[in-house]
Design a protein around this motif. Structure first.
Motif, PDB file in Angstrom:
ATOM      1  N   ALA A  69       0.836  -1.199   0.000  1.00 47.94           N
ATOM      2  CA  ALA A  69       0.000   0.000   0.000  1.00 47.94           C
ATOM      3  C   ALA A  69       0.874   1.253   0.000  1.00 47.94           C
ATOM      4  N   SER A  70       1.998   1.190   0.707  1.00 50.90           N
ATOM      5  CA  SER A  70       2.911   2.328   0.741  1.00 50.90           C
ATOM      6  C   SER A  70       3.499   2.600  -0.641  1.00 50.90           C
ATOM      7  N   VAL A  71       3.902   1.548  -1.327  1.00 53.10           N
ATOM      8  CA  VAL A  71       4.464   1.689  -2.670  1.00 53.10           C
ATOM      9  C   VAL A  71       3.391   2.178  -3.633  1.00 53.10           C
ATOM     10  N   ASP A  72       2.174   1.630  -3.520  1.00 56.57           N
ATOM     11  CA  ASP A  72       1.072   2.073  -4.384  1.00 56.57           C
ATOM     12  C   ASP A  72       0.760   3.554  -4.171  1.00 56.57           C
ATOM     13  N   ALA A  73       0.777   4.001  -2.911  1.00 50.69           N
ATOM     14  CA  ALA A  73       0.519   5.410  -2.617  1.00 50.69           C
ATOM     15  C   ALA A  73       1.596   6.287  -3.232  1.00 50.69           C
ATOM     16  N   GLU A  74       2.838   5.835  -3.176  1.00 54.62           N
ATOM     17  CA  GLU A  74       3.928   6.604  -3.783  1.00 54.62           C
ATOM     18  C   GLU A  74       3.740   6.679  -5.294  1.00 54.62           C
ATOM     19  N   LYS A  75       3.340   5.576  -5.915  1.00 56.47           N
ATOM     20  CA  LYS A  75       3.114   5.575  -7.363  1.00 56.47           C
ATOM     21  C   LYS A  75       1.999   6.548  -7.737  1.00 56.47           C
ATOM     22  N   GLU A  76       0.925   6.562  -6.949  1.00 54.69           N
ATOM     23  CA  GLU A  76      -0.173   7.493  -7.210  1.00 54.69           C
ATOM     24  C   GLU A  76       0.318   8.931  -7.096  1.00 54.69           C
ATOM     25  N   HIS A  77       1.163   9.190  -6.111  1.00 53.41           N
ATOM     26  CA  HIS A  77       1.715  10.528  -5.918  1.00 53.41           C
ATOM     27  C   HIS A  77       2.546  10.929  -7.132  1.00 53.41           C
ATOM     28  N   VAL A  78       3.349  10.015  -7.626  1.00 50.14           N
ATOM     29  CA  VAL A  78       4.179  10.286  -8.796  1.00 50.14           C
ATOM     30  C   VAL A  78       3.293  10.529 -10.006  1.00 50.14           C
TER      31      VAL A  78
END
Length: 103
Positions: A87-96
């Motif tokens: 979920a942390s990695v997915d949130a970072e991808k969404e931010h990018v």
């Protein structure tokens, strides 16, 4: 003669201290090894800090032991809270994706 700086030059700015006091620089490189391990982990994991918790703990512990920051339980930093890495990695991808660039 007109005053330099305009209207904002006459206003006093209030500055408040950080919530946890000062965070002195490590002038004598007492925690340099721990910092370098942390930075290497961040680079390796493309700044996914959740994957570098052990390195974060080691760095903060070093700073506390060397008097570079106030001693505090590492639990207070949220480093022992279970985390969903995906979920942390997915949130970072969404931010990018949202900003169109990383960072």
């Amino acid at each position: 003669m007109a005053s330099m700086g305009g209207a904002s030059a006459n206003r006093a700015q209030s500055v408040s201290a950080p919530d946890k006091g000062s965070f002195p620089l490590d002038h004598f490189n007492e925690c340099k090894a721990a910092m370098e391990k942390y930075l290497a982990c961040m680079k390796k994991n493309e700044n996914a800090h959740a994957l570098c918790r052990d390195e974060t703990k080691a760095y903060l512990d070093c700073r506390m032991q060397k008097g570079l920051m106030a001693k505090e339980k590492l639990d207070n930093f949220g480093l022992n809270t279970p985390i969903n890495y995906e979920a942390s990695v997915d949130a970072e991808k969404e931010h990018v994706d949202y900003r169109g660039r990383k960072g």
